[in-house]
Design a protein around this motif. Structure first.
Motif, PDB file in Angstrom:
ATOM      1  N   VAL A  55       0.844  -1.203   0.000  1.00  0.00           N
ATOM      2  CA  VAL A  55       0.000   0.000   0.000  1.00  0.00           C
ATOM      3  C   VAL A  55       0.880   1.255   0.000  1.00  0.00           C
ATOM      4  O   VAL A  55       0.619   2.211  -0.737  1.00  0.00           O
ATOM      5  N   VAL A  56       1.943   1.247   0.802  1.00  0.00           N
ATOM      6  CA  VAL A  56       2.849   2.402   0.834  1.00  0.00           C
ATOM      7  C   VAL A  56       3.534   2.573  -0.519  1.00  0.00           C
ATOM      8  O   VAL A  56       3.644   3.690  -1.031  1.00  0.00           O
ATOM      9  N   ALA A  57       3.971   1.486  -1.136  1.00  0.00           N
ATOM     10  CA  ALA A  57       4.624   1.577  -2.448  1.00  0.00           C
ATOM     11  C   ALA A  57       3.669   2.154  -3.495  1.00  0.00           C
ATOM     12  O   ALA A  57       4.058   3.018  -4.294  1.00  0.00           O
ATOM     13  N   LEU A  58       2.415   1.708  -3.492  1.00  0.00           N
ATOM     14  CA  LEU A  58       1.425   2.256  -4.432  1.00  0.00           C
ATOM     15  C   LEU A  58       1.198   3.738  -4.165  1.00  0.00           C
ATOM     16  O   LEU A  58       1.111   4.550  -5.101  1.00  0.00           O
ATOM     17  N   ARG A  59       1.095   4.104  -2.887  1.00  0.00           N
ATOM     18  CA  ARG A  59       0.901   5.502  -2.507  1.00  0.00           C
ATOM     19  C   ARG A  59       2.062   6.362  -3.003  1.00  0.00           C
ATOM     20  O   ARG A  59       1.868   7.411  -3.617  1.00  0.00           O
ATOM     21  N   GLN A  60       3.271   5.910  -2.755  1.00  0.00           N
ATOM     22  CA  GLN A  60       4.439   6.705  -3.134  1.00  0.00           C
ATOM     23  C   GLN A  60       4.575   6.815  -4.652  1.00  0.00           C
ATOM     24  O   GLN A  60       4.930   7.879  -5.167  1.00  0.00           O
ATOM     25  N   TRP A  61       4.253   5.745  -5.379  1.00  0.00           N
ATOM     26  CA  TRP A  61       4.289   5.826  -6.834  1.00  0.00           C
ATOM     27  C   TRP A  61       3.264   6.858  -7.311  1.00  0.00           C
ATOM     28  O   TRP A  61       3.561   7.682  -8.177  1.00  0.00           O
ATOM     29  N   GLY A  62       2.060   6.811  -6.744  1.00  0.00           N
ATOM     30  CA  GLY A  62       1.031   7.780  -7.115  1.00  0.00           C
ATOM     31  C   GLY A  62       1.440   9.207  -6.808  1.00  0.00           C
ATOM     32  O   GLY A  62       1.203  10.122  -7.599  1.00  0.00           O
ATOM     33  N   GLU A  63       2.058   9.424  -5.652  1.00  0.00           N
ATOM     34  CA  GLU A  63       2.521  10.770  -5.290  1.00  0.00           C
ATOM     35  C   GLU A  63       3.547  11.278  -6.298  1.00  0.00           C
ATOM     36  O   GLU A  63       3.535  12.444  -6.671  1.00  0.00           O
ATOM     37  N   GLN A  64       4.440  10.379  -6.740  1.00  0.00           N
ATOM     38  CA  GLN A  64       5.495  10.770  -7.680  1.00  0.00           C
ATOM     39  C   GLN A  64       4.989  11.027  -9.088  1.00  0.00           C
ATOM     40  O   GLN A  64       5.509  11.896  -9.786  1.00  0.00           O
ATOM     41  N   HIS A  65       3.980  10.266  -9.527  1.00  0.00           N
ATOM     42  CA  HIS A  65       3.631  10.277 -10.944  1.00  0.00           C
ATOM     43  C   HIS A  65       2.227  10.771 -11.277  1.00  0.00           C
ATOM     44  O   HIS A  65       1.943  10.977 -12.456  1.00  0.00           O
ATOM     45  N   LEU A  66       1.360  10.947 -10.309  1.00  0.00           N
ATOM     46  CA  LEU A  66      -0.031  11.268 -10.621  1.00  0.00           C
ATOM     47  C   LEU A  66      -0.500  12.612 -10.092  1.00  0.00           C
ATOM     48  O   LEU A  66      -1.678  12.947 -10.234  1.00  0.00           O
ATOM     49  N   PHE A  67       0.394  13.376  -9.494  1.00  0.00           N
ATOM     50  CA  PHE A  67       0.038  14.694  -8.977  1.00  0.00           C
ATOM     51  C   PHE A  67       0.987  15.731  -9.554  1.00  0.00           C
ATOM     52  O   PHE A  67       2.172  15.464  -9.739  1.00  0.00           O
ATOM     53  N   GLU A  68       0.449  16.897  -9.828  1.00  0.00           N
ATOM     54  CA  GLU A  68       1.275  18.016 -10.271  1.00  0.00           C
ATOM     55  C   GLU A  68       2.045  18.554  -9.070  1.00  0.00           C
ATOM     56  O   GLU A  68       1.607  18.395  -7.925  1.00  0.00           O
ATOM     57  N   PRO A  69       3.191  19.199  -9.318  1.00  0.00           N
ATOM     58  CA  PRO A  69       3.904  19.814  -8.191  1.00  0.00           C
ATOM     59  C   PRO A  69       2.976  20.754  -7.428  1.00  0.00           C
ATOM     60  O   PRO A  69       2.193  21.482  -8.021  1.00  0.00           O
ATOM     61  N   HIS A  70       2.997  20.679  -6.149  1.00  0.00           N
ATOM     62  CA  HIS A  70       2.208  21.511  -5.232  1.00  0.00           C
ATOM     63  C   HIS A  70       0.713  21.209  -5.276  1.00  0.00           C
ATOM     64  O   HIS A  70      -0.076  21.956  -4.699  1.00  0.00           O
ATOM     65  N   GLU A  71       0.296  20.147  -5.975  1.00  0.00           N
ATOM     66  CA  GLU A  71      -1.104  19.748  -5.945  1.00  0.00           C
ATOM     67  C   GLU A  71      -1.387  19.061  -4.608  1.00  0.00           C
ATOM     68  O   GLU A  71      -0.605  18.225  -4.151  1.00  0.00           O
ATOM     69  N   ALA A  72      -2.484  19.421  -3.984  1.00  0.00           N
ATOM     70  CA  ALA A  72      -2.837  18.855  -2.683  1.00  0.00           C
ATOM     71  C   ALA A  72      -3.124  17.361  -2.793  1.00  0.00           C
ATOM     72  O   ALA A  72      -3.719  16.901  -3.764  1.00  0.00           O
ATOM     73  N   HIS A  73      -2.647  16.613  -1.815  1.00  0.00           N
ATOM     74  CA  HIS A  73      -2.959  15.188  -1.690  1.00  0.00           C
ATOM     75  C   HIS A  73      -2.692  14.774  -0.256  1.00  0.00           C
ATOM     76  O   HIS A  73      -2.034  15.485   0.503  1.00  0.00           O
ATOM     77  N   SER A  74      -3.228  13.619   0.110  1.00  0.00           N
ATOM     78  CA  SER A  74      -3.002  13.132   1.465  1.00  0.00           C
ATOM     79  C   SER A  74      -1.542  12.718   1.615  1.00  0.00           C
ATOM     80  O   SER A  74      -0.856  12.447   0.633  1.00  0.00           O
ATOM     81  N   ARG A  75      -1.087  12.707   2.870  1.00  0.00           N
ATOM     82  CA  ARG A  75       0.292  12.297   3.147  1.00  0.00           C
ATOM     83  C   ARG A  75       0.275  11.236   4.242  1.00  0.00           C
ATOM     84  O   ARG A  75      -0.550  11.276   5.150  1.00  0.00           O
ATOM     85  N   LEU A  76       1.192  10.317   4.159  1.00  0.00           N
ATOM     86  CA  LEU A  76       1.377   9.291   5.180  1.00  0.00           C
ATOM     87  C   LEU A  76       2.556   9.730   6.041  1.00  0.00           C
ATOM     88  O   LEU A  76       3.662   9.902   5.530  1.00  0.00           O
ATOM     89  N   LEU A  77       2.292   9.932   7.337  1.00  0.00           N
ATOM     90  CA  LEU A  77       3.318  10.448   8.233  1.00  0.00           C
ATOM     91  C   LEU A  77       3.744   9.404   9.254  1.00  0.00           C
ATOM     92  O   LEU A  77       2.932   8.606   9.725  1.00  0.00           O
ATOM     93  N   ASP A  78       5.003   9.447   9.625  1.00  0.00           N
ATOM     94  CA  ASP A  78       5.542   8.667  10.724  1.00  0.00           C
ATOM     95  C   ASP A  78       5.010   9.321  12.004  1.00  0.00           C
ATOM     96  O   ASP A  78       5.191  10.522  12.223  1.00  0.00           O
ATOM     97  N   THR A  79       4.342   8.553  12.853  1.00  0.00           N
ATOM     98  CA  THR A  79       3.738   9.138  14.064  1.00  0.00           C
ATOM     99  C   THR A  79       4.786   9.574  15.082  1.00  0.00           C
ATOM    100  O   THR A  79       4.490  10.390  15.953  1.00  0.00           O
ATOM    101  N   VAL A  80       6.005   9.074  14.993  1.00  0.00           N
ATOM    102  CA  VAL A  80       7.063   9.482  15.922  1.00  0.00           C
ATOM    103  C   VAL A  80       7.653  10.823  15.498  1.00  0.00           C
ATOM    104  O   VAL A  80       7.791  11.738  16.310  1.00  0.00           O
ATOM    105  N   THR A  81       8.007  10.952  14.213  1.00  0.00           N
ATOM    106  CA  THR A  81       8.682  12.166  13.736  1.00  0.00           C
ATOM    107  C   THR A  81       7.733  13.183  13.121  1.00  0.00           C
ATOM    108  O   THR A  81       8.119  14.320  12.889  1.00  0.00           O
TER     109      THR A  81
END
Length: 149
Positions: free
Chosen positions: A94-120
């Motif tokens: 799921v993370v790999a699919l998400r990251q591929w989509g973030e890299q290839h399916l959104f324009e620069p600065h286009e809003a999208h959800s983000r997956l965050l590390d809860t510690v950092t």
């Protein structure tokens, strides 16, 4: 041997995986389960999927031991769908699919959800295949061994 819809999938792990969870609804159900969705109605309203399709996909995911059904944690008469250990191991996919989509399916600065590390509170670094010695490894430096064990 597991049952597959595709005869060529007998020795291919990718084909077997796609046969099981490669359709849109199954992957989105798993994604939503990682996001904490547990109830049929919540899956349906969040995904906008037909009841019959959702019923079939949930049944298949339970039969494949990716989800399990249990009584609702709030003590109501509802039931919940929760990821099993086998289902939780789909997190990297799921993370790999998400990251591929973030890299290839959104324009620069286009809003999208983000997956965050809860510690950092930082986005996860890009997932990459790593060789046994720790090197990041590209596709051209791998091969598929088609021998059956």
């Amino acid at each position: 041997m597991s049952k597959t819809r595709n005869p060529s999938a007998q020795t291919c792990p990718v084909a077997r995986t796609v046969d099981l969870i490669g359709d849109r609804w199954s992957l989105l159900i798993v994604r939503d389960a990682f996001d904490g969705v547990r109830r049929f109605g919540d899956f349906q309203s969040g995904l906008g999927v037909a009841r019959s399709v959702l019923t079939q996909r949930l049944k298949a995911l339970v039969e494949a031991d990716i989800l399990q059904v249990r009584p609702a944690s709030d003590g109501t008469s509802y039931q919940e769908y929760v990821l099993t250990a086998k289902g939780e191991s789909l997190f990297t996919l799921v993370v790999a699919l998400r990251q591929w989509g973030e890299q290839h399916l959104f324009e620069p600065h286009e809003a999208h959800s983000r997956l965050l590390d809860t510690v950092t509170q930082q986005p996860l670094p890009l997932m990459q295949p790593v060789a046994a010695d720790g090197r990041v490894i590209a596709a051209e430096h791998t091969r598929v061994d088609k021998e059956v064990l």
